[in-house]
Design a protein around this motif. Sequence first.
Motif, PDB file in Angstrom:
ATOM      1  N   TYR A   1       0.819  -1.214   0.000  1.00  0.00           N
ATOM      2  CA  TYR A   1       0.000   0.000   0.000  1.00  0.00           C
ATOM      3  C   TYR A   1       0.853   1.266   0.000  1.00  0.00           C
ATOM      4  O   TYR A   1       1.910   1.322   0.625  1.00  0.00           O
ATOM      5  N   ASP A   2       0.340   2.252  -0.702  1.00  0.00           N
ATOM      6  CA  ASP A   2       1.015   3.556  -0.753  1.00  0.00           C
ATOM      7  C   ASP A   2       0.755   4.369   0.505  1.00  0.00           C
ATOM      8  O   ASP A   2       1.572   5.219   0.874  1.00  0.00           O
ATOM      9  N   ALA A   3      -0.380   4.138   1.131  1.00  0.00           N
ATOM     10  CA  ALA A   3      -0.746   4.863   2.350  1.00  0.00           C
ATOM     11  C   ALA A   3      -1.572   3.957   3.245  1.00  0.00           C
ATOM     12  O   ALA A   3      -2.353   3.126   2.755  1.00  0.00           O
ATOM     13  N   VAL A   4      -1.374   4.115   4.550  1.00  0.00           N
ATOM     14  CA  VAL A   4      -2.142   3.353   5.534  1.00  0.00           C
ATOM     15  C   VAL A   4      -2.754   4.324   6.529  1.00  0.00           C
ATOM     16  O   VAL A   4      -2.052   5.195   7.064  1.00  0.00           O
TER      17      VAL A   4
ATOM     18  N   ARG B   1       3.656  -1.182  14.106  1.00  0.00           N
ATOM     19  CA  ARG B   1       4.583  -1.970  13.281  1.00  0.00           C
ATOM     20  C   ARG B   1       3.846  -2.681  12.148  1.00  0.00           C
ATOM     21  O   ARG B   1       4.340  -2.739  11.010  1.00  0.00           O
ATOM     22  N   ASN B   2       2.674  -3.209  12.427  1.00  0.00           N
ATOM     23  CA  ASN B   2       1.901  -3.862  11.377  1.00  0.00           C
ATOM     24  C   ASN B   2       1.464  -2.865  10.312  1.00  0.00           C
ATOM     25  O   ASN B   2       1.502  -3.173   9.113  1.00  0.00           O
ATOM     26  N   ALA B   3       1.035  -1.684  10.747  1.00  0.00           N
ATOM     27  CA  ALA B   3       0.640  -0.653   9.787  1.00  0.00           C
ATOM     28  C   ALA B   3       1.812  -0.263   8.898  1.00  0.00           C
ATOM     29  O   ALA B   3       1.667  -0.094   7.683  1.00  0.00           O
ATOM     30  N   VAL B   4       2.983  -0.119   9.493  1.00  0.00           N
ATOM     31  CA  VAL B   4       4.182   0.250   8.728  1.00  0.00           C
ATOM     32  C   VAL B   4       4.564  -0.871   7.771  1.00  0.00           C
ATOM     33  O   VAL B   4       4.973  -0.620   6.628  1.00  0.00           O
ATOM     34  N   ALA B   5       4.438  -2.127   8.213  1.00  0.00           N
ATOM     35  CA  ALA B   5       4.793  -3.264   7.361  1.00  0.00           C
ATOM     36  C   ALA B   5       3.875  -3.379   6.148  1.00  0.00           C
ATOM     37  O   ALA B   5       4.232  -4.027   5.151  1.00  0.00           O
ATOM     38  N   ALA B   6       2.711  -2.762   6.207  1.00  0.00           N
ATOM     39  CA  ALA B   6       1.793  -2.783   5.070  1.00  0.00           C
ATOM     40  C   ALA B   6       2.184  -1.768   4.002  1.00  0.00           C
ATOM     41  O   ALA B   6       1.688  -1.837   2.868  1.00  0.00           O
TER      42      ALA B   6
ATOM     43  N   LEU C   1       5.832   6.135  19.314  1.00  0.00           N
ATOM     44  CA  LEU C   1       5.440   4.876  18.693  1.00  0.00           C
ATOM     45  C   LEU C   1       5.741   4.883  17.195  1.00  0.00           C
ATOM     46  O   LEU C   1       6.189   3.875  16.633  1.00  0.00           O
ATOM     47  N   VAL C   2       5.501   6.018  16.562  1.00  0.00           N
ATOM     48  CA  VAL C   2       5.696   6.107  15.112  1.00  0.00           C
ATOM     49  C   VAL C   2       7.180   6.113  14.756  1.00  0.00           C
ATOM     50  O   VAL C   2       7.628   5.358  13.882  1.00  0.00           O
ATOM     51  N   THR C   3       7.965   6.942  15.425  1.00  0.00           N
ATOM     52  CA  THR C   3       9.395   6.986  15.120  1.00  0.00           C
ATOM     53  C   THR C   3      10.077   5.678  15.518  1.00  0.00           C
ATOM     54  O   THR C   3      11.034   5.251  14.875  1.00  0.00           O
ATOM     55  N   GLY C   4       9.561   5.024  16.559  1.00  0.00           N
ATOM     56  CA  GLY C   4      10.115   3.747  16.970  1.00  0.00           C
ATOM     57  C   GLY C   4       9.918   2.658  15.944  1.00  0.00           C
ATOM     58  O   GLY C   4      10.621   1.634  15.971  1.00  0.00           O
ATOM     59  N   SER C   5       8.984   2.856  15.023  1.00  0.00           N
ATOM     60  CA  SER C   5       8.739   1.885  13.958  1.00  0.00           C
ATOM     61  C   SER C   5       9.597   2.152  12.730  1.00  0.00           C
ATOM     62  O   SER C   5       9.510   1.427  11.735  1.00  0.00           O
ATOM     63  N   GLY C   6      10.416   3.222  12.796  1.00  0.00           N
ATOM     64  CA  GLY C   6      11.324   3.524  11.696  1.00  0.00           C
ATOM     65  C   GLY C   6      10.837   4.578  10.727  1.00  0.00           C
ATOM     66  O   GLY C   6      11.524   4.875   9.738  1.00  0.00           O
ATOM     67  N   LEU C   7       9.685   5.186  10.983  1.00  0.00           N
ATOM     68  CA  LEU C   7       9.178   6.230  10.096  1.00  0.00           C
ATOM     69  C   LEU C   7       9.635   7.603  10.545  1.00  0.00           C
ATOM     70  O   LEU C   7      10.033   7.813  11.693  1.00  0.00           O
ATOM     71  N   GLU C   8       9.572   8.556   9.624  1.00  0.00           N
ATOM     72  CA  GLU C   8       9.872   9.947   9.926  1.00  0.00           C
ATOM     73  C   GLU C   8       8.555  10.717  10.078  1.00  0.00           C
ATOM     74  O   GLU C   8       7.701  10.667   9.192  1.00  0.00           O
TER      75      GLU C   8
ATOM     76  N   ALA D   1       3.231  10.497   8.986  1.00  0.00           N
ATOM     77  CA  ALA D   1       4.619  10.054   8.882  1.00  0.00           C
ATOM     78  C   ALA D   1       4.857   9.392   7.535  1.00  0.00           C
ATOM     79  O   ALA D   1       3.911   8.985   6.844  1.00  0.00           O
ATOM     80  N   GLU D   2       6.127   9.290   7.176  1.00  0.00           N
ATOM     81  CA  GLU D   2       6.501   8.691   5.891  1.00  0.00           C
ATOM     82  C   GLU D   2       7.657   7.728   6.053  1.00  0.00           C
ATOM     83  O   GLU D   2       8.465   7.859   6.976  1.00  0.00           O
ATOM     84  N   VAL D   3       7.737   6.773   5.128  1.00  0.00           N
ATOM     85  CA  VAL D   3       8.895   5.883   5.065  1.00  0.00           C
ATOM     86  C   VAL D   3      10.109   6.723   4.676  1.00  0.00           C
ATOM     87  O   VAL D   3      10.044   7.498   3.718  1.00  0.00           O
ATOM     88  N   PRO D   4      11.222   6.628   5.396  1.00  0.00           N
ATOM     89  CA  PRO D   4      12.402   7.435   5.066  1.00  0.00           C
ATOM     90  C   PRO D   4      12.912   7.095   3.673  1.00  0.00           C
ATOM     91  O   PRO D   4      12.849   5.940   3.235  1.00  0.00           O
ATOM     92  N   PRO D   5      13.423   8.110   2.960  1.00  0.00           N
ATOM     93  CA  PRO D   5      13.969   7.830   1.620  1.00  0.00           C
ATOM     94  C   PRO D   5      15.198   6.946   1.728  1.00  0.00           C
ATOM     95  O   PRO D   5      15.955   6.998   2.676  1.00  0.00           O
ATOM     96  N   VAL D   6      15.360   6.110   0.709  1.00  0.00           N
ATOM     97  CA  VAL D   6      16.510   5.215   0.660  1.00  0.00           C
ATOM     98  C   VAL D   6      17.572   5.828  -0.246  1.00  0.00           C
ATOM     99  O   VAL D   6      17.297   6.229  -1.389  1.00  0.00           O
TER     100      VAL D   6
END
Length: 257
Positions: free
Chosen positions: A101-104, A121-126, A186-193, A246-251
């Motif tokens: 998914y592009d957005a959750v 974490r589940n939301a981020v994994a989606a 909780l959000v930053t702990g899942s790896g998102l910005e 929040a967003e997935v950090p750029p790679v």
Amino acid sequence: MSRPSASIRTAVVWEVLRGALDHRAKLADRDRLDVLDTGGGTGNFAVPVARLGHHVTVVDPSPNALFALERRAAEAGVADRVRGVQGDARGLFDVAERGGYDAVLCHGVLEHVDDPAEGVRNAVAALRTGGGTLSVLASGLGGAVLGRALAGHFTEARQALTSEGGRWGANDPMPRRFTPEQLTGLVTGSGLEVVSVHGVRVFADLVPGALVDTEPDALEALARLEAAAAELPAFQSVASQLHVLAEVPPVTAAGPR
């Protein structure tokens, strides 16, 4: 005491979310996004998102809510872009695609799950690993404390303030509440910005509906006031709800930033 309309109470979230989806679509170079709405219920956000042209999968444990969602989507003319499936945040990938998914949207979910960190974490994994947007909406501790105090329930206000989950008593219908720091953690702990934090329903839950109905232009003025206060930390701390985008950090070539 009646409250101002639901549209006022969700306007801040909707404006932020609509802008975020537009931005995500431009980054993905696609007009249509795949959106997952966990706990989306009857489609308060899913149907408006589908009206923007996106495809929305709603996961909710209630068959009655999903039936209402189906009817609502049909009435809005977006039945072909909304799919409802029965499930919950813990078993999300029994019914939803991991990394698909592009957005959750995770609205009104974290208050009710046994493990909020697992829910995030589940939301981020989606989300797609190449880039995705997470929208989290949860109950705010400060709004509950202020509301109980203004109603004259001072002992309950203190109980909410000092209890681990922010509950004011055994009859409190809300299982858990969050401070802005707890929710963003909780959000930053899942790896998102974290992109933005907004206080939602700072005033709308305190203003009598009769006042809004009788005063000329009061509804529009209240909406402007909510929007102006939403980004200010002082008002976020007393909001009835908190919204984190929040967003997935750029790679990069060296890996995630």
